[in-house]
Motif scaffolding. Structure first.
Motif, PDB file in Angstrom:
ATOM      1  N   TYR A   2       0.817  -1.204   0.000  1.00  0.00           N
ATOM      2  CA  TYR A   2       0.000   0.000   0.000  1.00  0.00           C
ATOM      3  C   TYR A   2       0.862   1.271   0.000  1.00  0.00           C
ATOM      4  O   TYR A   2       2.012   1.270   0.468  1.00  0.00           O
ATOM      5  CB  TYR A   2      -0.886   0.030   1.241  1.00  0.00           C
ATOM      6  CG  TYR A   2      -1.878  -1.090   1.329  1.00  0.00           C
ATOM      7  CD1 TYR A   2      -2.951  -1.160   0.441  1.00  0.00           C
ATOM      8  CD2 TYR A   2      -1.766  -2.079   2.306  1.00  0.00           C
ATOM      9  CE1 TYR A   2      -3.886  -2.191   0.529  1.00  0.00           C
ATOM     10  CE2 TYR A   2      -2.695  -3.111   2.393  1.00  0.00           C
ATOM     11  CZ  TYR A   2      -3.747  -3.163   1.498  1.00  0.00           C
ATOM     12  OH  TYR A   2      -4.658  -4.182   1.581  1.00  0.00           O
ATOM     13  N   ASN A   3       0.249   2.358  -0.511  1.00  0.00           N
ATOM     14  CA  ASN A   3       0.771   3.701  -0.283  1.00  0.00           C
ATOM     15  C   ASN A   3       0.082   4.223   0.973  1.00  0.00           C
ATOM     16  O   ASN A   3      -1.147   4.372   0.986  1.00  0.00           O
ATOM     17  CB  ASN A   3       0.465   4.616  -1.472  1.00  0.00           C
ATOM     18  CG  ASN A   3       1.232   4.228  -2.720  1.00  0.00           C
ATOM     19  OD1 ASN A   3       2.419   3.918  -2.634  1.00  0.00           O
ATOM     20  ND2 ASN A   3       0.574   4.237  -3.859  1.00  0.00           N
ATOM     21  N   ILE A   4       0.862   4.484   2.003  1.00  0.00           N
ATOM     22  CA  ILE A   4       0.300   4.814   3.309  1.00  0.00           C
ATOM     23  C   ILE A   4       0.716   6.223   3.726  1.00  0.00           C
ATOM     24  O   ILE A   4       1.912   6.559   3.692  1.00  0.00           O
ATOM     25  CB  ILE A   4       0.756   3.793   4.371  1.00  0.00           C
ATOM     26  CG1 ILE A   4       0.349   2.372   3.953  1.00  0.00           C
ATOM     27  CG2 ILE A   4       0.168   4.138   5.732  1.00  0.00           C
ATOM     28  CD1 ILE A   4       0.836   1.284   4.891  1.00  0.00           C
ATOM     29  N   HIS A  26       5.724  -1.496   2.343  1.00  0.00           N
ATOM     30  CA  HIS A  26       4.803  -0.423   1.972  1.00  0.00           C
ATOM     31  C   HIS A  26       5.553   0.866   1.655  1.00  0.00           C
ATOM     32  O   HIS A  26       6.677   1.081   2.136  1.00  0.00           O
ATOM     33  CB  HIS A  26       3.814  -0.168   3.108  1.00  0.00           C
ATOM     34  CG  HIS A  26       3.019  -1.365   3.493  1.00  0.00           C
ATOM     35  ND1 HIS A  26       2.087  -1.945   2.664  1.00  0.00           N
ATOM     36  CD2 HIS A  26       3.015  -2.121   4.639  1.00  0.00           C
ATOM     37  CE1 HIS A  26       1.541  -2.987   3.266  1.00  0.00           C
ATOM     38  NE2 HIS A  26       2.088  -3.118   4.465  1.00  0.00           N
ATOM     39  N   LYS A  27       4.942   1.722   0.847  1.00  0.00           N
ATOM     40  CA  LYS A  27       5.447   3.075   0.643  1.00  0.00           C
ATOM     41  C   LYS A  27       4.790   3.977   1.680  1.00  0.00           C
ATOM     42  O   LYS A  27       3.559   3.980   1.810  1.00  0.00           O
ATOM     43  CB  LYS A  27       5.130   3.560  -0.767  1.00  0.00           C
ATOM     44  CG  LYS A  27       5.903   2.830  -1.855  1.00  0.00           C
ATOM     45  CD  LYS A  27       5.656   3.446  -3.226  1.00  0.00           C
ATOM     46  CE  LYS A  27       6.509   2.756  -4.286  1.00  0.00           C
ATOM     47  NZ  LYS A  27       6.305   3.352  -5.627  1.00  0.00           N
ATOM     48  N   VAL A  28       5.601   4.715   2.408  1.00  0.00           N
ATOM     49  CA  VAL A  28       5.085   5.496   3.538  1.00  0.00           C
ATOM     50  C   VAL A  28       5.467   6.964   3.387  1.00  0.00           C
ATOM     51  O   VAL A  28       6.643   7.294   3.198  1.00  0.00           O
ATOM     52  CB  VAL A  28       5.633   4.967   4.877  1.00  0.00           C
ATOM     53  CG1 VAL A  28       5.055   5.771   6.040  1.00  0.00           C
ATOM     54  CG2 VAL A  28       5.318   3.483   5.050  1.00  0.00           C
ATOM     55  N   VAL A  72      -4.091   4.088   2.163  1.00  0.00           N
ATOM     56  CA  VAL A  72      -4.369   3.941   3.595  1.00  0.00           C
ATOM     57  C   VAL A  72      -3.919   5.199   4.317  1.00  0.00           C
ATOM     58  O   VAL A  72      -2.850   5.748   4.008  1.00  0.00           O
ATOM     59  CB  VAL A  72      -3.633   2.718   4.188  1.00  0.00           C
ATOM     60  CG1 VAL A  72      -3.904   2.587   5.677  1.00  0.00           C
ATOM     61  CG2 VAL A  72      -4.022   1.437   3.453  1.00  0.00           C
ATOM     62  N   VAL A  73      -4.708   5.648   5.271  1.00  0.00           N
ATOM     63  CA  VAL A  73      -4.341   6.797   6.106  1.00  0.00           C
ATOM     64  C   VAL A  73      -4.312   6.344   7.560  1.00  0.00           C
ATOM     65  O   VAL A  73      -5.258   5.705   8.044  1.00  0.00           O
ATOM     66  CB  VAL A  73      -5.335   7.959   5.928  1.00  0.00           C
ATOM     67  CG1 VAL A  73      -4.925   9.147   6.806  1.00  0.00           C
ATOM     68  CG2 VAL A  73      -5.421   8.380   4.466  1.00  0.00           C
TER      69      VAL A  73
END
Length: 311
Positions: A2-4, A26-28, A72-73
């Protein structure tokens, strides 16, 4: 993967959670105002999946730009704790309440939210009766009141999970010395005594690394867990302040604690909590209270100051 987007990701919880999210692939993106001058995520800068933005979550133009592309947040940004919110009620309302609700409004229906709430929203419980997720919320402090209101907005988003966190403890790259366990261990290490008020008041506790574990579990099992609140705490640690001190004394025998007929908890926390709903999904904590105390003693060997408090 996910991109978070993680708001307040350089804080106490985020300093453990962000590296774990990156390690999972994940990418954060972290947005933080770095109000405590922390460099808790410095070790993440070499990871190409890590991005960081210095900004304020109340800047909705910025937040809307950062939301683009986020799957995602995880909104960690907050003025945390009853004393800090009492000291800055305007900041508490604008950050803990208004900014969070505006963030929920800006989300698209398919964007997922994992939100930390406090179980201090239960207020004063009934003796011997566990608070479950069905127990009415009766917050007393401004911090608790705002968190309960935000939880309603989060669950109304209908693509979200709310984690009602017990009192968090344990060492982290961005420490918090003002949390109850962390504070008592610090006093036991350096002062060797503490004067207790309302020593019979009970509450639940959870290790900071187990908070990350709960969020990672929620991310993995989102579809089966979504749209519900979950208590997150150690079922083995529904303890009074006095009982907590007895645990600490096992590791620091010179520690002395006495009762005083004065003072009060600003949250008036006095309740025991059931964590069965979350445990039934397959989550289990990995760090008990004894482990946390031992880790804190090690940490305080390196750390002897009070810059790591929120008040």
């Amino acid at each position: 993967m996910y991109n978070i987007l993680v708001t307040g990701g350089a804080g106490y919880l985020g300093s453990i959670m962000v590296p774990a999210l990156l390690a999972a692939g994940h990418k954060v993106t972290v947005v933080d105002n770095f109000m405590f001058k922390q460099v808790s995520l410095a070790h993440c800068c070499s990871d190409p999946n890590f991005s960081v933005v210095r900004g304020d979550v109340r800047d909705m133009a910025l937040m809307k730009r950062l939301l683009v592309g986020a799957d995602v947040v995880i909104p960690l940004a907050a003025l945390v704790g009853a004393p800090l919110c009492k000291a800055d009620p305007f900041g508490a309302e604008s950050i803990n309440l208004t900014a969070q609700i505006e963030l929920m409004k800006a989300l698209s229906p398919n964007q997922r939210v994992l939100m930390p709430i406090t179980n201090s929203g239960y207020g004063i419980g009934e003796s011997g009766k566990f608070c479950t997720e069905e127990t009415p919320m009766r917050p007393i402090s401004l911090y608790g009141i705002h968190k309960v209101e935000v939880e309603k907005a989060v669950l109304d988003h209908s693509n979200s999970i709310s984690f009602r966190l017990a009192t968090v403890f344990g060492m982290a790259p961005r420490p918090r010395l003002d949390l109850l366990v962390n504070d008592f261990v610090y006093r036991a290490v350096y002062d060797r005594f503490v004067v207790l008020f309302e020593s019979h008041f009970k509450r639940n506790f959870i290790h900071v690394r187990d908070v990350t574990g709960a969020f990672m579990h929620g991310l993995t099992n989102f579809e089966t867990m979504k749209n519900r609140p979950y208590n997150v705490g150690l079922s083995s640690a529904n303890l009074s302040k006095w009982e907590l001190c007895e645990v600490i004394k096992k590791h620091l025998p010179d520690f002395v604690f006495v009762d005083a007929p004065m003072g009060e908890d600003p949250d008036k926390r006095d309740y025991i909590v059931s964590n069965e709903r979350l445990e039934a999904t397959g989550w289990a904590p990995q760090y008990d209270l004894d482990k946390g105390v031992v880790d804190l003693i090690k940490g305080y060997t390196m750390l002897k100051n009070t810059i790591y408090t929120n008040i």
